[in-house]
Design an enzyme around this catalytic site. Structure first.
Site, mmCIF file in Angstrom:
data_model
loop_
_atom_site.group_PDB
_atom_site.id
_atom_site.type_symbol
_atom_site.label_atom_id
_atom_site.label_comp_id
_atom_site.label_asym_id
_atom_site.label_seq_id
_atom_site.Cartn_x
_atom_site.Cartn_y
_atom_site.Cartn_z
ATOM 1 N N PRO A 98 28.979 4.929 50.567
ATOM 2 C CG PRO A 98 28.333 2.690 50.788
ATOM 3 C CD PRO A 98 29.123 3.762 51.475
ATOM 4 C CG ASP A 99 24.026 7.178 45.798
ATOM 5 O OD1 ASP A 99 23.296 7.590 46.713
ATOM 6 O OD2 ASP A 99 23.749 7.313 44.591
ATOM 7 C CB ILE A 100 23.625 1.786 49.285
ATOM 8 C CG1 ILE A 100 24.556 1.914 50.506
ATOM 9 C CG2 ILE A 100 24.385 1.285 48.056
ATOM 10 C CD1 ILE A 100 25.135 0.573 50.960
#
Length: 339
Positions: free
Chosen positions: A102-104
């Protein structure tokens, strides 16, 4: 003054010469010169283009192979003009996506910089790096130094805090903005860490994403440039209607005629480059389209092979193996004999 750019690179040649010897002295076992460019030469690329008054067109890349695609992409517009991409963008979203994450900010700087190296080895184009939030103020200077050594032209950091949420979710997820003073301190820390004057730090404004409106975006833009020392700004929006972006561009450009502005027309993709430039934008990033295109193409080919029980049916939509090998061989760089 729409579309005007600042005189930003008065010291390019001196700092470029200072940075250039790195790869020669270190005799790296991998090529950091791509097809003949040194890190110091590439580093000042974005400043030079802005100084020349060029409208900079950037495309996202996420691997060496996608960088070859970016290098080879050419187009002819209806008016007969030939166009290509001026720079490449190392995206946090796509760097995470290719790893299935995920883009975190779960993909750390070390992993991201390996992708950066893969790209810089096969293209001469300057690179702009998506720095997410920049991390802690105490750590951001190390990222700046690392990117500088690699020859990256600059980074963009966004004014959020806490666990990162991708901006395209908008207000569907909490988008907590960092205090202005704290973010200014982070920018200042990055600018102090620079070895050259070529490297650029852009402040990405998330006020429109967070639903806080144009006035808040304007306040933050002024603070990040005037107090934080950012070299430019990026205005971000998830609205499909580009009206709020054009409104901001027009208003900010009247007050700051020379500050470089980056736009990312992912959601508002009906806006044409010419319109964005006329409104005052200096840089346009196509931030994730290559990876998104690859997913549909790969899934379609995979499905067709399952249905057919063989691969012949996809021959017309895939790159022949020989062509792929030749493409890479033709793009390869010969290392120095004593490397």
């Amino acid at each position: 003054m729409a579309g005007s750019v600042p005189s930003l690179c008065s010291n390019v040649s001196r700092s470029a010469r200072r940075a250039a010897p790195l790869c020669l002295e270190q005799r790296c076992t991998y090529s950091v010169r791509a097809a003949g460019i040194r890190p110091g030469d590439r580093l000042g690329g974005m400043r030079r283009m802005l100084e020349e008054g060029r409208f900079i067109r950037i495309i996202e890349v996420h691997s060496g192979f996608s960088a070859i695609v970016a290098d080879r992409a050419k187009g002819v517009r209806p008016d007969g003009s030939e166009v290509s991409y001026d720079m490449v963008w190392s995206s946090s979203l796509t760097s995470s996506a290719i790893k299935g994450k995920p883009d975190i900010e779960v993909v750390d700087t070390t992993q991201r910089c390996q992708i950066v190296q893969d790209v810089l080895e096969v293209t001469d184009k300057p690179m702009l790096y998506d720095g997410d939030t920049g991390g802690l103020k105490e750590l951001f200077p190390f990222t700046v130094r690392t990117l500088e050594r690699l020859g990256v032209s600059g980074t963009v950091i966004e004014d959020k805090r806490g666990l990162k949420q991708n901006s395209l979710f908008g207000t569907d997820r909490e988008q907590a903005l960092e205090d202005i003073d704290v973010f200014c301190e982070k920018i200042q820390a990055g600018k102090r860490a620079q070895v050259t004057e070529d490297f650029m730090i852009f402040a990405r404004l998330e006020a429109l994403i967070a639903g806080l409106g144009e006035d808040e975006a304007m306040k933050r833009a002024h603070a990040f440039v005037r107090e934080g020392g950012a070299d430019g700004i990026m205005i971000h929006s998830k609205d499909k209607n580009p009206a709020e972006v054009f409104s901001f561009l027009t208003r900010y450009r009247k007050e700051e005629p020379k500050v470089p502005i980056i736009v990312v027309p992912t959601s508002y993709n009906s806006a044409h480059e010419d319109e964005l430039k006329a409104a005052g934008a200096n840089v346009c990033i196509y931030a994730n389209q290559l990876l998104r295109a690859s997913y549909l193409a790969m899934l379609d080919a995979a499905n067709k092979m399952l249905v057919a029980g063989r691969s012949k049916e996809v021959d017309g939509q895939i790159l022949p193996t020989r062509d792929m090998i030749t493409l890479i061989d033709d793009n390869a760089v010969n290392l120095p004999k004593d490397a």
